[in-house]
Design an enzyme around this catalytic site. Structure first.
Site, PDB file in Angstrom:
ATOM      1  N   CYS A 109      -4.137   1.177   6.959  1.00 13.54           N
ATOM      2  CA  CYS A 109      -3.766   0.103   8.078  1.00 13.54           C
ATOM      3  C   CYS A 109      -4.962   1.548   8.903  1.00 13.54           C
ATOM      4  O   CYS A 109      -5.192   1.949   9.551  1.00 13.54           O
ATOM      5  CB  CYS A 109      -3.015   0.719   8.965  1.00 13.54           C
ATOM      6  SG  CYS A 109      -1.895  -0.689   8.068  1.00 13.54           S
ATOM      7  N   ASN A 152       0.726  -0.990  -0.016  1.00 16.55           N
ATOM      8  CA  ASN A 152       0.299   0.289   0.277  1.00 16.55           C
ATOM      9  C   ASN A 152       0.564   1.617   0.478  1.00 16.55           C
ATOM     10  O   ASN A 152       0.760   2.424  -0.457  1.00 16.55           O
ATOM     11  CB  ASN A 152      -1.105  -0.074   1.249  1.00 16.55           C
ATOM     12  CG  ASN A 152      -0.328   0.047   2.559  1.00 16.55           C
ATOM     13  OD1 ASN A 152       1.097  -0.069   2.797  1.00 16.55           O
ATOM     14  ND2 ASN A 152      -1.066   0.732   3.871  1.00 16.55           N
ATOM     15  N   GLU A 178       4.104  -4.342  12.257  1.00 21.25           N
ATOM     16  CA  GLU A 178       2.885  -3.134  11.945  1.00 21.25           C
ATOM     17  C   GLU A 178       2.159  -3.219  11.083  1.00 21.25           C
ATOM     18  O   GLU A 178       1.905  -4.152  10.027  1.00 21.25           O
ATOM     19  CB  GLU A 178       3.346  -1.929  11.331  1.00 21.25           C
ATOM     20  CG  GLU A 178       2.683  -0.727  11.323  1.00 21.25           C
ATOM     21  CD  GLU A 178       1.700  -0.793  10.450  1.00 21.25           C
ATOM     22  OE1 GLU A 178       0.140  -1.395  11.095  1.00 21.25           O
ATOM     23  OE2 GLU A 178       2.041  -0.284   9.886  1.00 21.25           O
TER      24      GLU A 178
END
Length: 480
Positions: free
Chosen positions: A286, A153, A248
């Site tokens: 996220c 992303n 993460e």
């Protein structure tokens, strides 16, 4: 004819025996073919990284800082070229791709600064009789070579968040970019190759996901930095309990709008920020806004404004300067989002906007009255979808934020400083943003989550700490 992109093995270009294709998410056109390292080449890169551990750790700070400064400078000079490459491989609108390059520049600049000022600490030990004449110097040293596994992303900036801190502390790094988006990482390799970093201190290996377990298990890579899904992340951590693993992972970020955020200007601002950051990067972030939790006193007015702002988001060709929302990374991702929205509507959610798929693109979507048993109520959608929820109090709003397996960041729209500190104390997340959406990230700040959102922190200085350990030197017989 498309030229096959080589990879970077211990700082030099190399080619394997097979290739894979990278295609544009918007129209499926071929962007590049990428050479895949053989098993022998992967072994060579890992062996070189292991051999480089003592050499790289011993390099003067100015050598590492100069290399990092060079990368920042060259990324800035090549912004437009790299931004268009990001758009081609990832599908994000060009305006957001340029922003990503700018952020990567900042990451390498911060890393250069941190490399110069990381000095450790000293302490006198004669605070007790047994320590008379003793003085301690505490410094940090690399844990060893790092395996950095990056997602699709943010194919440049999240790569930067692994590579830059590793270089800053003198830890060799093997970077595995996402198979869908390896091209910006390979360009970063071009720039790193222009520096004087030691041989073996970095490699960029676009290996297939099937080969990742062998790298994860390799004892010569004692540190793993992974960004991606919670399922894969925790599988990695569970498989190597003696390694230092930072994760993460995902989130389902909430934006809370409280009763005191009630003027028309307040609600216009909240609606515009919610609409923008529910859909930027196609919702593939996220900390993209997935849940809006609003006090009943402002809910109806906010809903109207949010729907209007979402419908203003321009969709289409990501290379068009006017486009706000491009495609998802591939059609399978869009089909998954489509199925989750259909599940929510079938279970009673009201569709207020969007809800349509066109190939890999999914229209910006707003849902209300989302039932608790819908997939979207708990899982990370990773697409341009948000749901609206009405609550009766601050207590209920904060409880709703915490009613999640994830805890990455939350945004709280309030003017009350006491409420701001309460949110900081009570919300089970890694970061709280007051007066804005939860999607803000400054690249020098600690970034990461709690619960299923991961362990450890990114942000240059904080990642440097994760990649290193403290070692104490005690001097004896000193006249202090």
């Amino acid at each position: 004819m498309t030229t096959t992109q080589q990879f970077w093995l211990a700082g030099r270009r190399a080619s394997g025996e097979t290739e894979f294709e990278v295609r544009h998410p918007h129209d499926g056109s071929l962007v590049a073919e990428v050479s895949v390292p053989t098993d022998a080449q992967v072994e060579e890169a890992v062996a070189a990284a292991a051999a480089a551990v003592p050499v790289f750790a011993a390099t003067p700070a100015h050598v590492r800082a100069t290399a990092l400064d060079h990368v920042a400078k060259r990324l800035a000079e090549r912004t437009e070229e790299i931004a268009r490459l990001i758009t081609a491989e990832n599908g994000k609108p060009i305006k957001w791709a340029r922003g990503e390059v700018g952020r990567a520049v900042s990451v390498f600049r911060w890393a250069a600064e941190e490399a110069r000022r990381t000095n450790g600490e000293t302490m006198r030990l004669d605070t007790d009789p047994g320590g008379v004449g003793r003085f301690a110097v505490v410094r940090r040293f690399p844990r060893g070579a790092v395996l950095g596994i990056a997602p699709f992303n943010f194919p440049l900036n999240l790569v930067a968040h692994k590579v830059a801190p590793a270089i800053a502390v003198g830890a060799p790094i093997i970077l595995k970019p996402a198979p869908a988006t390896p091209l910006s990482a390979l360009v970063l390799g071009e720039i790193l190759a222009e520096t004087d970093l030691p041989a073996g201190s970095w490699s960029v290996l676009p290996v297939e996901n099937a080969k990742m377990p062998a790298l994860v298990q390799d004892k010569r890579l004692p540190v793993i930095s992974f960004t991606g899904s919670d399922k894969v992340g925790y599988q990695i951590m569970d498989s190597v309990p003696r390694k230092h693993v930072t994760l993460e992972l995902g989130g389902n970020a909430a934006a809370v709008v409280l009763a005191d955020w009630s003027s028309e200007a307040d609600l216009d601002w909240a609606a515009s920020r919610i609409a923008l950051f529910a859909n930027y990067q196609g919702g593939q972030s996220c900390i993209s806004v997935q849940r809006v939790i609003a006090d009943a006193s402002v809910y109806d007015r906010l809903v109207e404004k949010v729907v209007a702002k979402v419908q203003e988001q321009v969709t289409g060709d990501p290379s068009d300067e006017a486009t706000d929302v491009g495609p998802l990374v591939d059609e399978n991702a869009a089909r998954r989002v489509e199925s989750w929205v259909e599940d929510a509507v079938a279970k009673g959610a009201r569709l207020l906007a969007g809800g349509k798929r066109d190939g890999a693109a999914y229209a910006p979507t707003v849902l209300a009255e989302l039932p608790a048993d819908a997939i979207l109520a708990k899982a990370e959608v990773f697409g341009p979808v948000l749901s609206l929820h009405k609550v009766a109090s601050t207590e209920e709003a904060f409880a709703a934020v915490n009613d999640s397996d994830f805890g990455l960041q939350a945004g709280v729209f309030t003017h009350d400083v006491q409420t701001a500190f309460r949110a900081h104390r009570e919300l089970e997340v890694g970061g709280v943003v007051i007066g804005d959406a939860p999607s803000y990230r400054a690249d020098q700040m600690p970034y990461g989550g709690v619960k299923d959102s991961g362990v450890g922190r990114e942000g240059v200085r904080y990642a440097m700490e994760d990649f290193t350990f403290e070692k104490v030197l005690v001097l004896t017989g000193l006249d202090l």
